[in-house]
Design a protein around this motif. Structure first.
Motif, PDB file in Angstrom:
ATOM      1  N   ALA A 143      -2.984  -0.841  -8.208  1.00  0.00           N
ATOM      2  CA  ALA A 143      -3.717   0.036  -9.256  1.00  0.00           C
ATOM      3  C   ALA A 143      -5.128   0.525  -8.589  1.00  0.00           C
ATOM      4  CB  ALA A 143      -4.067  -0.957 -10.179  1.00  0.00           C
ATOM      5  N   SER A 144      -5.692  -0.169  -7.539  1.00  0.00           N
ATOM      6  CA  SER A 144      -7.086   0.173  -7.077  1.00  0.00           C
ATOM      7  C   SER A 144      -6.870   1.296  -6.179  1.00  0.00           C
ATOM      8  CB  SER A 144      -7.896  -1.051  -6.481  1.00  0.00           C
ATOM      9  OG  SER A 144      -6.990  -1.464  -5.573  1.00  0.00           O
ATOM     10  N   PHE A 145      -5.599   1.250  -5.479  1.00  0.00           N
ATOM     11  CA  PHE A 145      -5.242   2.315  -4.498  1.00  0.00           C
ATOM     12  C   PHE A 145      -5.190   3.718  -5.397  1.00  0.00           C
ATOM     13  CE2 PHE A 145      -2.296   5.412  -2.510  1.00  0.00           C
ATOM     14  CZ  PHE A 145      -2.555   5.381  -1.163  1.00  0.00           C
ATOM     15  N   PHE A 159     -10.117  -1.803  -3.576  1.00  0.00           N
ATOM     16  CA  PHE A 159      -9.122  -1.921  -2.934  1.00  0.00           C
ATOM     17  C   PHE A 159      -9.139  -2.889  -1.587  1.00  0.00           C
ATOM     18  CE2 PHE A 159      -6.901   0.437   0.510  1.00  0.00           C
ATOM     19  CZ  PHE A 159      -5.580   0.129   0.188  1.00  0.00           C
ATOM     20  N   VAL A 160     -10.365  -2.570  -0.969  1.00  0.00           N
ATOM     21  CA  VAL A 160     -10.486  -3.408   0.282  1.00  0.00           C
ATOM     22  C   VAL A 160     -10.626  -4.640   0.106  1.00  0.00           C
ATOM     23  CG1 VAL A 160     -12.296  -3.554   2.110  1.00  0.00           C
ATOM     24  CG2 VAL A 160     -12.071  -1.217   1.258  1.00  0.00           C
ATOM     25  N   VAL A 197       0.915  -1.206  -0.190  1.00  0.00           N
ATOM     26  CA  VAL A 197       0.207   0.031  -0.118  1.00  0.00           C
ATOM     27  C   VAL A 197       0.895   1.223   0.276  1.00  0.00           C
ATOM     28  CG1 VAL A 197      -1.917   1.240   1.194  1.00  0.00           C
ATOM     29  CG2 VAL A 197      -2.001  -1.023   1.257  1.00  0.00           C
ATOM     30  N   LEU A 198       2.048   1.115   0.625  1.00  0.00           N
ATOM     31  CA  LEU A 198       2.855   2.392   0.799  1.00  0.00           C
ATOM     32  C   LEU A 198       3.304   2.688  -0.816  1.00  0.00           C
ATOM     33  CD1 LEU A 198       4.842   2.272   4.093  1.00  0.00           C
ATOM     34  CD2 LEU A 198       3.316   3.891   3.369  1.00  0.00           C
ATOM     35  N   VAL A 244       3.368   5.952  -2.506  1.00  0.00           N
ATOM     36  CA  VAL A 244       4.497   6.908  -3.261  1.00  0.00           C
ATOM     37  C   VAL A 244       4.480   7.027  -4.479  1.00  0.00           C
ATOM     38  CG1 VAL A 244       7.117   6.739  -3.465  1.00  0.00           C
ATOM     39  CG2 VAL A 244       6.042   6.114  -1.026  1.00  0.00           C
ATOM     40  N   LEU A 245       4.163   6.013  -5.336  1.00  0.00           N
ATOM     41  CA  LEU A 245       3.765   6.120  -6.726  1.00  0.00           C
ATOM     42  C   LEU A 245       2.626   7.422  -7.090  1.00  0.00           C
ATOM     43  CD1 LEU A 245       3.496   2.410  -7.989  1.00  0.00           C
ATOM     44  CD2 LEU A 245       5.225   4.175  -8.530  1.00  0.00           C
TER      45      LEU A 245
END
Lengths: 147, 170
Positions: B137-139, B26-27, A14-15, A19-20
């Motif tokens: 990608a979803s984030f 994402f979840v 997730v980090l 950052v991206l």
């Protein structure tokens, strides 16, 4: 796998995404003026029939580009606001070779050509209006009476 | 000039919907990644196919598939968005071309297909690796508004990996 490690890896992924995202936000839409020394004559790009006296704003798009219609509206508005500026949209959907030749990796990409067709600036992503206006100001000398 | 700026026949979506769909995705993707890392991979095919991480990715796969093959609106998360979120947001509804987000759904469908195949085949952390890409990608879609799937289109065309389709109405 140890729960601590699994959570650490998941958090790390997730980090990486965060950052991206931050890097993309910081870089997207900026005007780059250190660019290849390319000159585009009329006819060298699809739809480039003539060069505008001040600047031609070439928007490279694809069928799947969500930001391109808004970018084209911005370029058209800028062209209306000042004379000697013309927008042009080049759809790369069916012309991947052109994208390769010009080194275009993303859409929208904007090429700013000066009155002689020389590439004066290049923008990856949705253009930042203020930076694009600054480049146009530098390219197009103000008429005497408006100084 | 501005040849295909407006293609009248192109379908449109609420331009806020893709980010919400990305958020729900994402979840589920984070949950499947975490489970895939936590749980040792089962020895039997039946065990692997019934594992919670496989079922979660299967839900994503079916959702991406519905959006890809039946249209953006057929995506179950898009339905949830229309029922629960959209009525609470301001009007008029801003819209955008439906084709870029639909292409992104196709990218998600491909990634989750890889995840399911690798997991069913018993490849350790195969599902986790593919789910990791879905998480990223979803984030970006949900929280940054950056459509990675849309951007990949040009790269795939350039690389000759996909042939450009005939434009829908150009």
């Amino acid at each position: 796998m140890q729960p601590v490690i699994a959570i650490a890896i998941t958090t790390g992924v997730v980090l990486v995404a965060a950052v991206l995202g931050l890097v993309w936000r910081a870089r997207t839409g900026r005007v780059r003026t250190t660019v290849a020394d390319w000159t585009f004559a009329p006819g060298s790009l699809p739809g480039l029939d003539a060069l505008a006296g001040g600047a031609t704003l070439v928007l490279f798009s694809t069928e799947y580009c969500a930001q391109c219609p808004a970018a084209l509206r911005l370029l058209s508005r800028l062209a209306q606001e000042r004379g000697e500026v013309a927008p042009l949209e080049v759809d790369l959907t069916n012309d991947p070779d052109l994208a390769k030749r010009l080194g275009i990796l993303q859409t929208p990409t904007v090429f700013v050509l000066d009155g002689d067709g020389r590439l004066a600036g290049r923008i990856g992503g949705s253009p930042r209006r203020d930076e694009l206006v600054a480049l146009l100001d530098a390219l197009i000398p103000l008429p005497e009476w408006s100084v | 000039m501005a040849s295909s700026a407006t293609v009248p026949a192109a379908p449109r979506v609420d331009s806020r919907a893709p980010r919400w769909v990305g958020g729900f995705t994402f979840v589920l993707a984070v949950a499947s990644l975490l489970l895939a890392l936590l749980r040792p991979i089962e020895a039997t095919l039946a065990g692997r196919v019934l594992s919670p991480e496989f079922v979660l990715v299967l839900v994503l796969w079916l959702s991406f598939g519905a959006g890809t093959f039946l249209g953006n609106g057929a995506h179950p998360f898009a339905w949830v968005y229309r029922k629960l979120v959209q009525p609470r947001l301001a009007r008029p509804v801003p819209t955008e071309d439906a084709r870029p987000p639909r292409f992104a759904l196709a990218v998600g469908f491909s990634l989750t297909t890889i995840a399911l195949v690798l997991h069913a085949a018993g490849v350790p952390f195969g599902l986790a690796a593919a789910a990791g890409f879905v998480v990223i990608a979803s984030f970006l879609q949900a929280f940054v508004g950056y459509c990675l799937g849309c951007q990949i289109y040009l790269l795939l065309v350039r690389g000759g990996l996909i042939r450009p389709q005939v434009p829908i109405a150009a």
